[in-house]
Design a protein around this motif. Structure first.
Motif, PDB file in Angstrom:
ATOM      1  N   ARG A 137       0.813  -1.242   0.013  1.00 41.73           N
ATOM      2  CA  ARG A 137      -0.116   0.005   0.001  1.00 41.73           C
ATOM      3  C   ARG A 137       0.884   1.279  -0.259  1.00 41.73           C
ATOM      4  O   ARG A 137       0.258   2.267  -0.484  1.00 41.73           O
ATOM      5  CB  ARG A 137      -1.040   0.211   1.287  1.00 41.73           C
ATOM      6  CG  ARG A 137      -2.119  -1.158   1.093  1.00 41.73           C
ATOM      7  CD  ARG A 137      -3.089  -0.711   0.175  1.00 41.73           C
ATOM      8  NE  ARG A 137      -4.129  -1.729  -0.003  1.00 41.73           N
ATOM      9  CZ  ARG A 137      -5.333  -1.477   0.111  1.00 41.73           C
ATOM     10  NH1 ARG A 137      -5.822  -0.398   0.329  1.00 41.73           N
ATOM     11  NH2 ARG A 137      -6.130  -2.611  -0.248  1.00 41.73           N
ATOM     12  N   ALA A 138       2.375   1.200   0.458  1.00 47.00           N
ATOM     13  CA  ALA A 138       3.241   2.184   0.187  1.00 47.00           C
ATOM     14  C   ALA A 138       3.662   2.597  -0.841  1.00 47.00           C
ATOM     15  O   ALA A 138       4.354   3.397  -1.201  1.00 47.00           O
ATOM     16  CB  ALA A 138       4.234   2.259   1.540  1.00 47.00           C
ATOM     17  N   ASP A 174       1.852   1.810  -4.189  1.00 48.34           N
ATOM     18  CA  ASP A 174       0.618   1.672  -4.983  1.00 48.34           C
ATOM     19  C   ASP A 174       0.284   2.953  -5.735  1.00 48.34           C
ATOM     20  O   ASP A 174      -0.770   2.645  -6.695  1.00 48.34           O
ATOM     21  CB  ASP A 174      -0.509   0.962  -4.424  1.00 48.34           C
ATOM     22  CG  ASP A 174      -1.299   1.898  -3.324  1.00 48.34           C
ATOM     23  OD1 ASP A 174      -0.602   2.875  -3.026  1.00 48.34           O
ATOM     24  OD2 ASP A 174      -2.253   1.442  -3.029  1.00 48.34           O
ATOM     25  N   ASP A 182      -1.147   5.475  -4.654  1.00 47.74           N
ATOM     26  CA  ASP A 182      -2.484   5.997  -4.264  1.00 47.74           C
ATOM     27  C   ASP A 182      -2.314   6.560  -2.891  1.00 47.74           C
ATOM     28  O   ASP A 182      -1.705   5.913  -1.906  1.00 47.74           O
ATOM     29  CB  ASP A 182      -3.530   5.008  -4.145  1.00 47.74           C
ATOM     30  CG  ASP A 182      -4.894   5.352  -3.567  1.00 47.74           C
ATOM     31  OD1 ASP A 182      -4.836   6.569  -3.124  1.00 47.74           O
ATOM     32  OD2 ASP A 182      -5.663   4.550  -3.720  1.00 47.74           O
ATOM     33  N   THR A 183      -2.334   8.020  -2.657  1.00 51.06           N
ATOM     34  CA  THR A 183      -1.954   8.700  -1.611  1.00 51.06           C
ATOM     35  C   THR A 183      -3.149   8.408  -0.472  1.00 51.06           C
ATOM     36  O   THR A 183      -3.051   8.768   0.785  1.00 51.06           O
ATOM     37  CB  THR A 183      -2.084  10.244  -1.634  1.00 51.06           C
ATOM     38  OG1 THR A 183      -3.135  10.672  -2.406  1.00 51.06           O
ATOM     39  CG2 THR A 183      -0.632  10.421  -2.391  1.00 51.06           C
ATOM     40  N   THR A 212      -4.190   5.346   0.191  1.00 53.50           N
ATOM     41  CA  THR A 212      -3.834   3.992   0.883  1.00 53.50           C
ATOM     42  C   THR A 212      -2.527   4.157   1.676  1.00 53.50           C
ATOM     43  O   THR A 212      -1.905   5.083   1.374  1.00 53.50           O
ATOM     44  CB  THR A 212      -3.731   2.782  -0.003  1.00 53.50           C
ATOM     45  OG1 THR A 212      -2.904   2.902  -0.862  1.00 53.50           O
ATOM     46  CG2 THR A 212      -5.064   2.628  -0.652  1.00 53.50           C
ATOM     47  N   ARG A 213      -2.319   3.419   2.647  1.00 54.66           N
ATOM     48  CA  ARG A 213      -1.050   3.166   3.591  1.00 54.66           C
ATOM     49  C   ARG A 213      -0.835   1.927   4.086  1.00 54.66           C
ATOM     50  O   ARG A 213      -1.526   1.150   4.358  1.00 54.66           O
ATOM     51  CB  ARG A 213      -1.326   4.510   4.594  1.00 54.66           C
ATOM     52  CG  ARG A 213      -2.306   3.985   5.539  1.00 54.66           C
ATOM     53  CD  ARG A 213      -2.633   5.566   6.264  1.00 54.66           C
ATOM     54  NE  ARG A 213      -3.672   5.261   7.310  1.00 54.66           N
ATOM     55  CZ  ARG A 213      -3.723   4.663   8.568  1.00 54.66           C
ATOM     56  NH1 ARG A 213      -2.600   4.582   9.068  1.00 54.66           N
ATOM     57  NH2 ARG A 213      -4.871   4.744   9.274  1.00 54.66           N
ATOM     58  N   HIS A 252       1.973   6.575   3.604  1.00 55.45           N
ATOM     59  CA  HIS A 252       0.844   6.748   2.579  1.00 55.45           C
ATOM     60  C   HIS A 252       1.683   6.201   1.227  1.00 55.45           C
ATOM     61  O   HIS A 252       1.187   5.481   0.402  1.00 55.45           O
ATOM     62  CB  HIS A 252       0.286   8.165   2.325  1.00 55.45           C
ATOM     63  CG  HIS A 252      -0.594   8.559   3.061  1.00 55.45           C
ATOM     64  ND1 HIS A 252      -1.964   7.994   3.343  1.00 55.45           N
ATOM     65  CD2 HIS A 252      -0.600   9.338   4.289  1.00 55.45           C
ATOM     66  CE1 HIS A 252      -2.679   8.307   4.188  1.00 55.45           C
ATOM     67  NE2 HIS A 252      -1.978   9.384   4.964  1.00 55.45           N
ATOM     68  N   GLU A 253       2.776   6.643   0.904  1.00 56.25           N
ATOM     69  CA  GLU A 253       3.754   6.349  -0.207  1.00 56.25           C
ATOM     70  C   GLU A 253       5.078   6.629   0.249  1.00 56.25           C
ATOM     71  O   GLU A 253       5.644   7.407   0.928  1.00 56.25           O
ATOM     72  CB  GLU A 253       3.594   7.414  -1.278  1.00 56.25           C
ATOM     73  CG  GLU A 253       2.008   7.214  -2.098  1.00 56.25           C
ATOM     74  CD  GLU A 253       2.075   5.796  -2.672  1.00 56.25           C
ATOM     75  OE1 GLU A 253       2.820   5.587  -3.532  1.00 56.25           O
ATOM     76  OE2 GLU A 253       1.136   4.965  -2.424  1.00 56.25           O
TER      77      GLU A 253
HETATM   78 CA   LIG Z   1      -0.670   4.400  -0.831  1.00 57.92          CA
END
Ligand SMILES: [Ca+2]
Length: 132
Positions: free
Chosen positions: A26-27, A29, A31-32, A34-35, A125-126
């Motif tokens: 999720r870090a 992907d 997409d901010t 998701t985490r 998140h990323e």
């Molecule tokens: Ca993410």
């Protein structure tokens, strides 16, 4: 170019939640929203596999509210021998951290938490990895 985009990721732990996933991937992907979230202890890490050895000189972290006040960035060519290339004991969270260091050859990048800023774990998140 973000070398970590969609790369395989692993972690020392992931917080379990019945409604969503806080898995390591999720870090990375893109997409901010998701985490990744770790277990609730200081010594935790997130590892990204870039797929091949290449120059790495900058890592950008998008922290959630559960951030690290102390952490280090480690690089490895083989996934066994790690070298610390950047560290801080004064992380203030609040969104993006940029870790810049002299470019080194690496296949694996690890964000290694040393001290939590909150009672929770670490949550990102990323994570983006760049050549320079
Ligand atoms: Ca993410």
């Amino acid at each position: 170019m973000n070398l970590a985009a969609g790369a395989p990721a692993s972690a020392s732990s992931s917080e379990w939640n019945p409604f969503t996933s806080y898995a390591p991937g999720r870090a990375v992907d893109g997409d901010t929203g998701t985490r990744w979230a770790s277990g609730w202890s200081d010594d935790q890490w997130l590892r990204v596999d870039l797929g091949s050895v290449r120059p790495v000189g900058r890592v950008v972290l998008d922290w959630e509210r559960a951030y690290a006040s102390g952490y280090r960035i480690e690089l490895s060519e083989n996934g066994t021998d790690w070298r610390t290339v950047w560290s801080t004991a004064a992380g203030d969270g609040g969104g993006y951290d940029t870790a810049e260091f002299p470019s080194r050859a690496a296949r694996y990048v690890r964000v290694h938490g040393e001290r939590r800023a909150t009672k929770w774990g670490y949550s990102l998140h990323e994570v983006a990895v760049h050549r320079s």
